[in-house]
Scaffold this motif. Structure first.
Motif, short mmCIF file in Angstrom:
data_model
loop_
_atom_site.label_atom_id
_atom_site.label_comp_id
_atom_site.label_asym_id
_atom_site.label_seq_id
_atom_site.Cartn_x
_atom_site.Cartn_y
_atom_site.Cartn_z
N ARG A 40 -3.75 1.37 4.64
CA ARG A 40 -2.72 0.72 3.84
C ARG A 40 -2.59 1.38 2.46
NH1 ARG A 40 1.19 -0.82 6.62
NH2 ARG A 40 0.89 -2.64 7.95
N SER A 81 -0.30 4.25 3.57
CA SER A 81 1.00 3.80 4.07
C SER A 81 1.13 2.30 3.87
CB SER A 81 1.14 4.14 5.57
OG SER A 81 2.36 3.67 6.08
N PRO A 82 1.57 1.87 2.68
CA PRO A 82 1.62 0.43 2.38
C PRO A 82 2.71 -0.34 3.13
CG PRO A 82 2.55 1.70 0.57
CD PRO A 82 1.96 2.69 1.52
N HIS A 83 3.70 0.34 3.65
CA HIS A 83 4.82 -0.37 4.27
C HIS A 83 4.87 -0.27 5.79
CE1 HIS A 83 6.32 -0.84 0.21
NE2 HIS A 83 6.34 0.47 0.03
N HIS A 84 4.20 0.68 6.36
CA HIS A 84 4.23 0.88 7.81
C HIS A 84 2.80 1.04 8.34
CE1 HIS A 84 8.59 1.40 7.64
NE2 HIS A 84 8.40 2.23 6.61
N ASN A 120 4.94 -2.11 10.40
CA ASN A 120 5.38 -3.48 10.16
C ASN A 120 5.66 -4.10 11.52
OD1 ASN A 120 6.46 -5.89 9.38
ND2 ASN A 120 8.10 -5.03 8.11
N ASN A 142 5.33 -7.49 12.63
CA ASN A 142 5.19 -8.93 12.48
C ASN A 142 5.35 -9.67 13.81
OD1 ASN A 142 5.05 -11.50 11.13
ND2 ASN A 142 7.27 -11.62 11.29
N PRO A 196 2.96 -5.28 6.37
CA PRO A 196 2.96 -4.47 5.15
C PRO A 196 1.93 -4.99 4.15
CG PRO A 196 5.20 -4.94 5.83
CD PRO A 196 4.32 -5.76 6.71
N ARG A 197 1.43 -4.10 3.31
CA ARG A 197 0.38 -4.48 2.38
C ARG A 197 0.78 -5.66 1.51
NH1 ARG A 197 -1.78 0.04 -1.63
NH2 ARG A 197 0.31 -0.24 -2.50
N ALA A 198 2.03 -5.69 1.06
CA ALA A 198 2.48 -6.78 0.19
C ALA A 198 2.40 -8.13 0.90
CB ALA A 198 3.92 -6.53 -0.27
N ASP A 199 2.72 -8.17 2.20
CA ASP A 199 2.66 -9.42 2.95
C ASP A 199 1.22 -9.90 3.08
OD1 ASP A 199 5.38 -9.48 3.25
OD2 ASP A 199 5.39 -8.74 5.32
N ARG A 202 -0.08 -11.13 -0.33
CA ARG A 202 0.53 -12.43 -0.62
C ARG A 202 -0.18 -13.52 0.19
NH1 ARG A 202 5.82 -11.47 0.15
NH2 ARG A 202 5.65 -11.88 2.37
#
Length: 302
Positions: free
Chosen positions: A69, A72-75, A77, A79, A215-218, A221
């Motif tokens: 992560r 690659s913080p976004h992929h 993905n 869910n 994704p890392r942000a999810d 959070r």
């Protein structure tokens, strides 16, 4: 394993059962069915033997996911795949107790937010009620939506209160109408030969998968949302004009975020906090219906 495993008749002062002590202890106002399910999981062979065995492997996998992560913080993905995988794993490997605790958590979260909204006065808050009856229902983005609900609720509630120049305050008559007094409407849960895993072991295994497939942000959070128990408790305290339930909070204030390494453990603590909040509000609802003072410690005031 049945409730008879917590029978006082089995008590031996020379060899007291720690789980019997916790079963009889009434310091937290947790629903008896949920408490029994949690204790059965705690004393199961899955929790005693499988949990410590899988933790090192889970930690090593989590470390690899963190490195991935970072690159690659976004992929990826994935869910939808994640929620289908969670459904499959819970259905095949988890005990009915574990699955019941997981399903009821979303009902409790929905009712706690509804309680605050109903007693906050006129506010503009929109969240998605989560009432899964079956494990299949979890595939409808329930885990991610649960996290979104909490953060969106806090943002919208406080933005609305700020726009009106006010804060939450004690209300003359608290509205408990959204707090369920009856068991949640859950469908029968699978109980096959492979349904052996307790809730904490399952959560520990799923935590790095959650980090890998979102994704890392999810994931961050979701991890940070576990510390919002204290925030929610403060809101409830402002409405009730009391702070007794603050003693139930063990996850720490989110202004000092904890590491994601212990997200699995903190998720269990989050579930315990929410069960205690809900149980306390249920107790106060019953006292209100009986014409008693809301605070059981205050025989005079209302």
């Amino acid at each position: 394993m049945s409730d008879r495993d917590f029978d006082i008749a089995s008590y031996d002062p020379r060899d007291p059962d720690p789980w019997l002590a916790l079963y009889l202890d009434n310091s937290l106002p947790i629903d008896p069915v949920a408490k029994t399910a949690l204790l059965r999981g705690n004393r199961s062979w899955s929790r005693r033997w499988m949990f410590p065995v899988v933790r090192p492997a889970v930690f090593a996998f989590f470390l690899l996911v963190k490195l991935l992560r970072g690159i690659s913080p976004h992929h990826p993905n994935l869910n939808g795949t994640l929620h289908r995988l969670i459904h499959w794993g819970l259905k095949v490997f988890c005990t009915p107790d574990a699955n019941m605790l997981i399903l009821r958590h979303f009902h409790i979260g929905t009712e706690l937010l509804a309680f605050i909204k109903a007693n906050a006065g006129p506010v503009e808050v929109e969240t998605v009620p989560l009432r899964p009856r079956t494990l299949k229902d979890l595939e409808a983005n329930v885990f991610l939506q649960h996290d979104l609900n909490v953060f969106n609720f806090i943002i919208q509630l406080n933005a609305s209160l700020r726009a009106q120049g006010r804060d939450l305050v004690p209300v003359e008559r608290v509205d408990f109408s959204m707090i369920s007094d009856e068991p949640f409407d859950l469908a029968p849960l699978p109980d096959g030969p492979l349904n052996f895993a307790d809730a904490q072991t399952a959560i520990e295994v799923y935590t790095p998968l959650y980090a890998l497939m979102l994704p890392r942000a999810d994931f961050i959070r979701a991890s940070n949302s576990l510390q919002l128990d204290e925030t929610v408790a403060i809101y409830i305290g402002k409405i009730l004009g009391a702070d007794y339930h603050m003693a139930f909070v063990k996850n720490g204030h989110p202004l000092v975020p904890l590491s994601t390494w212990q997200a699995g453990y903190r998720l269990m603590m989050h579930g315990l906090d929410c069960e205690a909040f809900h149980g306390w509000l249920r107790l106060l609802k019953r006292r209100q219906a009986q014409g008693l003072p809301l605070d059981p410690r205050n025989p005079i005031g209302a």
